[in-house]
Design a protein around this motif. Structure first.
Motif, PDB file in Angstrom:
ATOM      1  N   UNK A  78      53.625  48.713  33.183  1.00 41.54           N
ATOM      2  CA  UNK A  78      54.838  49.173  32.512  1.00 41.54           C
ATOM      3  C   UNK A  78      56.124  48.855  33.259  1.00 41.54           C
ATOM      4  N   UNK A  79      56.061  48.489  34.551  1.00 45.03           N
ATOM      5  CA  UNK A  79      57.274  48.143  35.295  1.00 45.03           C
ATOM      6  C   UNK A  79      57.934  46.924  34.664  1.00 45.03           C
ATOM      7  N   UNK A  80      59.246  46.824  34.795  1.00 44.00           N
ATOM      8  CA  UNK A  80      59.974  45.764  34.101  1.00 44.00           C
ATOM      9  C   UNK A  80      60.304  44.555  34.970  1.00 44.00           C
ATOM     10  N   UNK A  81      60.119  44.643  36.291  1.00 42.98           N
ATOM     11  CA  UNK A  81      60.384  43.469  37.121  1.00 42.98           C
ATOM     12  C   UNK A  81      59.510  43.474  38.353  1.00 42.98           C
ATOM     13  N   UNK A  82      59.371  42.293  38.952  1.00 45.98           N
ATOM     14  CA  UNK A  82      58.525  42.131  40.118  1.00 45.98           C
ATOM     15  C   UNK A  82      57.191  41.520  39.747  1.00 45.98           C
ATOM     16  N   UNK A  83      56.200  41.705  40.632  1.00 47.56           N
ATOM     17  CA  UNK A  83      54.875  41.148  40.397  1.00 47.56           C
ATOM     18  C   UNK A  83      53.801  42.165  40.764  1.00 47.56           C
ATOM     19  N   UNK A  84      52.616  41.934  40.219  1.00 45.44           N
ATOM     20  CA  UNK A  84      51.421  42.691  40.570  1.00 45.44           C
ATOM     21  C   UNK A  84      50.352  41.657  40.873  1.00 45.44           C
ATOM     22  N   UNK A  85      49.601  41.870  41.943  1.00 45.96           N
ATOM     23  CA  UNK A  85      48.525  40.967  42.316  1.00 45.96           C
ATOM     24  C   UNK A  85      47.230  41.415  41.645  1.00 45.96           C
ATOM     25  N   UNK A  86      46.458  40.461  41.128  1.00 43.36           N
ATOM     26  CA  UNK A  86      45.165  40.748  40.501  1.00 43.36           C
ATOM     27  C   UNK A  86      44.053  40.032  41.247  1.00 43.36           C
ATOM     28  N   UNK A  87      42.845  40.567  41.143  1.00 43.79           N
ATOM     29  CA  UNK A  87      41.660  39.868  41.630  1.00 43.79           C
ATOM     30  C   UNK A  87      41.207  38.903  40.532  1.00 43.79           C
ATOM     31  N   UNK A  88      40.366  37.932  40.875  1.00 42.04           N
ATOM     32  CA  UNK A  88      39.829  37.050  39.825  1.00 42.04           C
ATOM     33  C   UNK A  88      39.090  37.826  38.728  1.00 42.04           C
ATOM     34  N   UNK A  89      38.378  38.894  39.088  1.00 42.16           N
ATOM     35  CA  UNK A  89      37.670  39.705  38.081  1.00 42.16           C
ATOM     36  C   UNK A  89      38.648  40.405  37.146  1.00 42.16           C
ATOM     37  N   UNK A  90      39.743  40.922  37.699  1.00 44.45           N
ATOM     38  CA  UNK A  90      40.756  41.573  36.866  1.00 44.45           C
ATOM     39  C   UNK A  90      41.401  40.560  35.923  1.00 44.45           C
TER      40      UNK A  90
END
Length: 113
Positions: A78-90
């Motif tokens: 829901x955040x509007x800026x920046x990044x989130x890191x994911x795993x390959x499974x995610x």
């Protein structure tokens, strides 16, 4: 398959899906302050939520992957800026339209007792 050592980054908020490889790479560089040619995957979602684009540079050239869901929406933070890191499974869950933040098993293994 995600290359070994590559990280997956979700660009938060929504992105203008008219952008191609160069426009998305510029967004990574200027907006996310990351190197679009460093081998990481960058995932973008449009306003409607049913289209995503992923860019990745393999050291030789840039690739663009796009996927549109026929039904449903891609689950996005829901955040509007920046990044989130994911795993390959995610990322695999995300691409299937599954809530990657809290995937649920449809069955539980039984103990062999």
């Amino acid at each position: 398959m995600i290359p070994a050592g590559a990280r997956v980054w979700i660009a938060l908020g929504h992105t203008d899906m008219r952008k191609g490889m160069q426009g998305l790479a510029l967004l990574v560089q200027q907006g996310l302050k990351r190197n679009p040619h460093g081998g990481d995957l960058f995932v973008f979602r449009g306003r409607a939520g049913s289209l995503i684009k992923i860019i990745w540079h393999d050291g030789i050239g840039m690739s663009l992957y796009a996927k549109r869901l026929e039904k449903g929406r891609f689950v996005w933070p829901s955040a509007s800026e920046g990044t989130v890191s994911l795993t390959p499974s995610q990322l695999a869950c995300l691409l299937e339209g599954i809530d990657w933040r809290n995937p649920q098993y449809t069955w539980r293994p039984q103990s062999a007792g």
